[in-house]
Design a protein around this motif. Structure first.
Motif: not given
Length: 153
Positions: A34-37, A134-138
């Motif tokens: 998810l390309h999360a930091d 939030s990267a989880a939004l994806q």
């Protein structure tokens, strides 16, 4: 005495329950995909759709343009470029809807906005702003598909 013992028991259980840390289940592979930091956040571009300057389009023309608008939304969502889209309810600010683009820059979002027939025809106007969330939004679209009884046109 019975009340005191009950109170002591309740307080003990409460303290034990609150003092236990939650067992976080960090999924490094998912975070990377998810390309999360390190905070599980990432950059997006938030798009506020407002009423455009074209007020002379016929009903038939508007209907055709908004059908294209919906097709474009579905196309961008399938490509993973659009993570959230939806209309606003009637309001006095001429706000029509939002897009949340899965891109990092305004320039990338401008390219995507240019594919929307309703925006090209000036029925809608797009205001773009960088957004950090939030990267989880994806993952929203995957969940949406699981709980939708009907597909959007």
């Amino acid at each position: 005495m019975k009340k005191s013992l009950s109170l002591f028991f309740f307080l003990t259980v409460s303290v034990i329950g609150f003092s236990q840390e939650t067992d976080a289940k960090y999924d490094e592979a998912l975070a990377k995909s998810l390309h999360a930091d390190e905070y599980c956040m990432k950059k997006y571009v938030f798009c506020l759709l407002k009423s455009g300057t074209n007020t002379t389009a016929s009903k038939e023309e508007s209907k055709k343009l908004f059908e294209g608008h919906m097709k474009n939304i579905n196309k961008l969502a399938k490509e993973g470029k659009l993570v959230v889209a939806g209309p606003f309810m009637k309001n006095d600010r001429n706000y029509r809807g939002i897009y949340i683009f899965n891109v990092e820059t305004i320039d990338e979002a401008k390219i995507l906005v240019a594919t929307d027939p309703a925006i090209k025809a000036n029925l809608l106007e797009a205001e773009l702003t960088p957004w950090y969330a939030s990267a989880a939004l994806q993952e929203t679209l995957k969940i949406h598909e699981k709980i939708s009884k009907k597909k959007m046109q």
